[in-house]
Motif scaffolding. Structure first.
Motif, PDB file in Angstrom:
ATOM      1  N   GLU A  62      -0.250   4.255  -0.702  1.00  7.08           N
ATOM      2  CA  GLU A  62      -0.293   5.677  -0.399  1.00  7.08           C
ATOM      3  C   GLU A  62      -0.725   6.448  -1.634  1.00  7.08           C
ATOM      4  N   PHE A 269      -1.931   5.770  11.780  1.00  4.67           N
ATOM      5  CA  PHE A 269      -0.846   5.040  11.110  1.00  4.67           C
ATOM      6  C   PHE A 269       0.403   5.917  10.983  1.00  4.67           C
TER       7      PHE A 269
ATOM      8  N   HIS B  48       3.023  12.799   2.273  1.00  8.11           N
ATOM      9  CA  HIS B  48       3.264  11.353   2.390  1.00  8.11           C
ATOM     10  C   HIS B  48       2.813  10.943   3.786  1.00  8.11           C
ATOM     11  N   ILE B  49       1.585  10.456   3.908  1.00  8.83           N
ATOM     12  CA  ILE B  49       1.048  10.260   5.259  1.00  8.83           C
ATOM     13  C   ILE B  49       1.547   8.980   5.912  1.00  8.83           C
ATOM     14  N   LEU B  50       2.022   8.031   5.114  1.00  8.62           N
ATOM     15  CA  LEU B  50       2.436   6.759   5.705  1.00  8.62           C
ATOM     16  C   LEU B  50       3.943   6.722   5.927  1.00  8.62           C
ATOM     17  N   PRO B  51       4.364   6.265   7.120  1.00  6.92           N
ATOM     18  CA  PRO B  51       5.788   6.059   7.323  1.00  6.92           C
ATOM     19  C   PRO B  51       6.266   4.875   6.478  1.00  6.92           C
ATOM     20  N   ARG B  52       7.572   4.810   6.224  1.00  5.10           N
ATOM     21  CA  ARG B  52       8.107   3.757   5.362  1.00  5.10           C
ATOM     22  C   ARG B  52       8.814   2.693   6.193  1.00  5.10           C
ATOM     23  N   THR B  92       9.699   4.851  14.427  1.00  6.56           N
ATOM     24  CA  THR B  92       9.019   3.978  15.379  1.00  6.56           C
ATOM     25  C   THR B  92       9.672   2.608  15.255  1.00  6.56           C
ATOM     26  N   GLU B 213       6.127  -6.616   2.674  1.00  7.66           N
ATOM     27  CA  GLU B 213       4.765  -6.375   2.195  1.00  7.66           C
ATOM     28  C   GLU B 213       4.444  -4.903   2.416  1.00  7.66           C
ATOM     29  N   ARG B 214       3.533  -4.379   1.595  1.00 13.94           N
ATOM     30  CA  ARG B 214       3.121  -2.986   1.801  1.00 13.94           C
ATOM     31  C   ARG B 214       2.450  -2.841   3.151  1.00 13.94           C
ATOM     32  N   MET B 215       2.869  -1.835   3.908  1.00 13.45           N
ATOM     33  CA  MET B 215       2.344  -1.626   5.257  1.00 13.45           C
ATOM     34  C   MET B 215       1.768  -0.228   5.385  1.00 13.45           C
ATOM     35  N   ALA B 216       0.809  -0.089   6.298  1.00 11.17           N
ATOM     36  CA  ALA B 216       0.355   1.260   6.655  1.00 11.17           C
ATOM     37  C   ALA B 216       0.885   1.600   8.046  1.00 11.17           C
ATOM     38  N   CYS B 217       0.456   0.848   9.077  1.00 10.81           N
ATOM     39  CA  CYS B 217       0.835   1.239  10.444  1.00 10.81           C
ATOM     40  C   CYS B 217       2.170   0.649  10.890  1.00 10.81           C
ATOM     41  N   ILE B 219       2.577  -1.602  13.022  1.00 15.29           N
ATOM     42  CA  ILE B 219       2.525  -2.073  14.409  1.00 15.29           C
ATOM     43  C   ILE B 219       1.440  -3.115  14.653  1.00 15.29           C
TER      44      ILE B 219
END
Lengths: 302, 257
Positions: A62, A269, B48-52, B92, B213-217, B219
């Motif tokens: 990010e 995402f 912060h566009i990515l959920p954690r 989610t 691991e680092r994730m974006a989505c 899903i």
């Protein structure tokens, strides 16, 4: 009566909203959250002639109002794609835009030839703009002569209309946009990601294993809107605009700047329902502003 | 079944330095979560566009609640730690594949190994496993959640500093207490999981390990979070697999660490 439909190269889309390649797989993961039939089109993850492993991890990071990715176009190859992904997508009432990637002209052509005459595919989008592969990808997309040449070769081989996806990592987007048009492209799409880098000072190390990655998300939207505006002013073929769209208002910026269609990317995402919210929001805008046809807004500010 | 759910924060507590516990009302997610699964937590600050991705510590179906125990690892989790009870956040989940509860029976002796912030998902697991449970928890120095495990089985502690239990790693504790399991369930740092994988291979027993691991989505769409595999993966058609979807829990023989 609100008419959100658009037509590009003879293909009719029920609305001007699709997804940016690589942010949506082939839609399988998203159909648990949204009805894919609501989209104007599903644009698939890039597919190559053979399976690609992609880059080492970490592949994503990010950044302020954005993210970097260096997936490296991992994909299962055209055989699996045609046997699994295309039959899946055929179950929905939407257009399918297949994104094609390759290391060499021959690799792109191999995919295009495999898809020749396949009526499950509405359009092809040629990725000559990925910053995360060493050969092919962006190296094709930065040189107008190369863009012209590969567009011409792909057009000769393809049965479906061809969209050339352009990179923003150039001095003058008008030149590559024009080169794609001159090569016979039916449309152009932009922007792919901007090459970026993130460093962790505590670890004194690059955050991505690939060192560099493609920057996407709201951080790049003003750059993307400007480039869509410039490209749309330079060519007479339709432009598909993308770069940091996360709501209807963002999408409308691109449409007013000259985009006939728009793509939702990284925002998928953040929230898997983003793309349907964008569609609903555009409809709401049209009602509020008494716009009957979305086409009347395309390029309003050009 | 994956759901998007707006969840109300019921409590937020600091369990140890930089380790927080959040309890949330999330009826849909709690109703179907399996130990080892995770949720994507939306950060309210939109920059912060990515959920954690945060593992589920425990899910209480009856109360309709989930419990998350997380470490401040960066700006996103730092912001999460400031949310007060009464705040709503977007979740989610439940996502990924959890631990296989049917891999044990009443005669099985399971070794449950957690290291640091890998410990939380093992609590829900420990409560759900119907077998003899030997629980080894490794910390740097300060303990958290250790008392919650007390009803589940014998607990063995290791700390890097030696402030509690065995001075050293979880592997040192396993060796010192001569634990002889039939199966292992683990979550923790990569170096610990490598050791667990090696131990299981040496003993010829199965080990189910949860990877990070680092994730974006979160899903399965972005292909950001992959791990190398010895065999060609069904979905990717190459030798790597998605941590968020085919994992985060894997049979240790199915991944290359």
């Amino acid at each position: 009566m609100i008419d959100m439909s658009v037509e590009i190269a003879g293909v009719r889309f029920k609305n001007p909203v699709t997804v940016a390649s690589g942010t949506f797989g082939s839609g399988m993961e998203y159909c648990e959250f949204i009805d894919l039939s609501r989209l104007g089109a599903v644009t698939t993850k890039g597919v190559a002639a053979v399976p690609w492993e992609g880059n080492p991890v970490p592949r994503v990071a990010e950044t302020p109002s954005g993210m970097l990715n260096a997936i490296g176009l991992q994909n299962p190859g055209i055989d699996v794609f045609m046997d699994r992904d295309l039959p899946f997508l055929a179950g929905f009432d939407t257009n399918v835009i297949v994104n094609v990637c390759g290391h060499t002209e021959e690799e792109y052509l191999a995919v295009v030839e495999r898809l020749y005459g396949d009526t499950r595919v509405s359009m092809l989008e040629i990725n000559i703009s990925c910053p995360n592969v060493r050969e092919g990808g962006m190296s094709f997309g930065t040189d107008p002569d190369m863009v012209y040449r590969i567009t011409k070769r792909i057009k000769e081989a393809a049965s479906q209309p061809v969209i050339m996806k352009l990179t923003p990592n150039v001095t003058d987007i008008k030149l590559t946009a024009k080169a794609a048009e001159d090569g016979g492209a039916d449309a152009i799409s932009l922007i792919n990601t901007l090459t970026g880098m993130k460093i962790d000072p505590e670890k004194r190390a690059f955050v991505l294993a690939n060192k560099t990655g493609g920057l996407s998300g709201p951080a790049i939207r003003p750059v993307a809107v400007r480039m869509v505006y410039e490209a749309a002013g330079a060519v007479n073929i339709p432009v598909i605009g993308m770069g940091g769209i996360s709501c209807a208002s963002d999408a409308l910026e691109f449409i007013l700047a000259g985009a006939s269609m728009v793509s939702v990317g990284s925002a998928n995402f953040s929230d898997p329902e983003t793309v349907t919210k964008v569609i609903d929001g555009i409809e709401d805008y049209m009602v509020r502003h008494k716009v009957e046809k979305i086409k009347d807004l395309t390029g309003y500010l050009l | 079944m994956k759901k998007k759910e707006r969840a109300l924060i019921i409590s937020q507590t600091e369990l140890a330095a930089g380790i927080f516990e959040m309890r949330l009302a999330a009826p849909q997610i709690s109703s179907c979560a399996v130990p080892g699964q995770f949720v994507m937590v939306g950060i309210r600050d939109e920059s912060h566009i990515l959920p954690r991705p945060i593992s589920i510590c425990e899910a209480d179906k009856a109360l309709g609640q989930i419990r998350l125990v997380y470490r401040i690892a960066g700006e996103g989790t730092r912001e999460m730690s400031t949310y007060l009870p009464g705040t709503s956040i977007d979740l989610t989940g439940p996502l990924g594949k959890g631990y296989p509860l049917d891999a044990v029976n009443e005669d099985t002796t399971a070794l449950i190994v957690g290291g640091g912030i890998g410990i939380p998902p093992l609590l829900g697991l420990s409560k759900a496993l119907n077998c003899t449970r030997k629980i080894v928890l490794g910390y740097r120095d300060e303990l958290f959640l250790d008392h919650d495990f007390e009803s589940c089985g014998n607990i063995y502690i290791s700390t890097d500093t030696g402030s509690h239990g065995v001075k050293g790693t979880v592997m040192d504790a396993i060796s010192q207490y001569q634990i002889k399991p039939d199966i292992i369930f683990a979550c923790g740092p990569l170096v610990m999981l490598k050791a667990v994988k090696g131990f299981a291979a040496e003993k010829g027993i199965p080990a189910f390990i949860s990877l990070e691991e680092r994730m974006a989505c979160g899903i399965g769409a972005c292909l950001g979070c992959v791990v190398k595999t010895p065999e060609r993966d069904n979905h990717s058609n190459v030798n790597n697999t998605r941590v968020c979807t085919e994992g985060p829990v894997f049979d240790s023989r199915e991944v290359l660490l």
